[in-house]
Design an enzyme around this catalytic site. Structure first.
Site, PDB file in Angstrom:
ATOM      1  N   GLU A 187       1.138  -2.832  14.109  1.00 21.15           N
ATOM      2  CA  GLU A 187       1.035  -3.144  15.535  1.00 21.15           C
ATOM      3  C   GLU A 187       0.742  -4.619  15.778  1.00 21.15           C
ATOM      4  O   GLU A 187       1.137  -5.178  16.792  1.00 21.15           O
ATOM      5  CB  GLU A 187      -0.059  -2.284  16.188  1.00 21.15           C
TER       6      GLU A 187
ATOM      7  N   SER B 150       0.822  -1.217   0.000  1.00 18.27           N
ATOM      8  CA  SER B 150       0.000   0.000   0.000  1.00 18.27           C
ATOM      9  C   SER B 150       0.852   1.262   0.000  1.00 18.27           C
ATOM     10  O   SER B 150       2.010   1.255   0.417  1.00 18.27           O
ATOM     11  CB  SER B 150      -0.936   0.026   1.207  1.00 18.27           C
TER      12      SER B 150
ATOM     13  N   GLU C 247       8.422  -2.299   1.880  1.00 14.78           N
ATOM     14  CA  GLU C 247       7.305  -1.523   1.347  1.00 14.78           C
ATOM     15  C   GLU C 247       7.532  -1.293  -0.131  1.00 14.78           C
ATOM     16  O   GLU C 247       8.516  -0.668  -0.527  1.00 14.78           O
ATOM     17  CB  GLU C 247       7.157  -0.198   2.092  1.00 14.78           C
TER      18      GLU C 247
ATOM     19  N   HIS D  34      -2.015  -2.692  11.122  1.00 14.54           N
ATOM     20  CA  HIS D  34      -1.328  -3.879  10.595  1.00 14.54           C
ATOM     21  C   HIS D  34       0.058  -4.006  11.222  1.00 14.54           C
ATOM     22  O   HIS D  34       0.473  -5.103  11.612  1.00 14.54           O
ATOM     23  CB  HIS D  34      -1.201  -3.800   9.066  1.00 14.54           C
TER      24      HIS D  34
END
Length: 186
Positions: A52, A36, A62, A50
């Site tokens: 955590e 994302s 990423e 997500h």
């Protein structure tokens, strides 16, 4: 668990939580691929939740393109890759390839875009199949609703549906998550 596992389901069905549970069962290092781009407060909050929920010893990458290269990261040890999620990856690639002017795309341009996206997925899956790593892929099942009103949404639904079919055909197992309950369908 076998090499490639696809986890699918509707929005908020529990598919990411289930995929994370599968990854935790592997007991080895995990590389979490987050596809994302958190561009608004809602998405930033989802990403935060997500993060955590993931174990602190998991590594995060990423990105959403050229993912075949993650298999060769020598800086970290991992035996499991969890990619979350394909439909966001497809969305990002669609915007990379065509910008946001979908209404002017003709059939040839849409076919070309789909081929480019499928190639990106195929490249990743080829590396997954060569690897000894377990690869868990999360995606959304988006084809069960009504036909979208806007062209961009229809193009997205069609491409994402075919990408999901392609991944499922190459996966050793496929799980559908409904109301937080996983059902093995392959």
């Amino acid at each position: 668990m076998k090499n490639i596992v696809l986890v699918t389901g509707g929005a908020r069905s529990g598919k990411s939580s289930y995929a994370e549970k599968l990854a935790k069962e592997e007991k080895a290092g995990v590389l979490y691929i987050a596809t994302s781009i958190p561009f608004d407060d809602e998405m930033k909050d989802r990403v935060k939740k997500h993060k955590e929920r993931r174990p602190s010893n998991w590594h995060t990458f990423e990105g959403y393109k050229n993912l075949k290269h993650v298999f060769y990261n020598e800086e970290i040890h991992f035996d499991t890759i969890l990619l979350d999620c394909i439909t966001i990856m497809v969305t990002n690639l669609m915007f990379d390839i065509s910008g946001d002017n979908f209404d002017d795309l003709n059939a040839e341009a849409i076919d070309s875009m789909e081929k480019e996206i499928l190639q990106e997925v195929a490249d990743f899956l080829c590396e997954a199949e060569k690897s000894t790593k377990t690869v868990i892929i999360v995606t959304n099942e988006i084809g069960a609703g009504i036909v979208p009103e806007y062209k961009m949404a229809r193009v997205f639904r069609d491409i994402a549906g075919r990408v999901n079919q392609y991944i499922a055909s190459r996966a050793q197992s496929v799980h559908l998550v409904v109301c937080g309950i996983p059902i093995k369908i392959k």
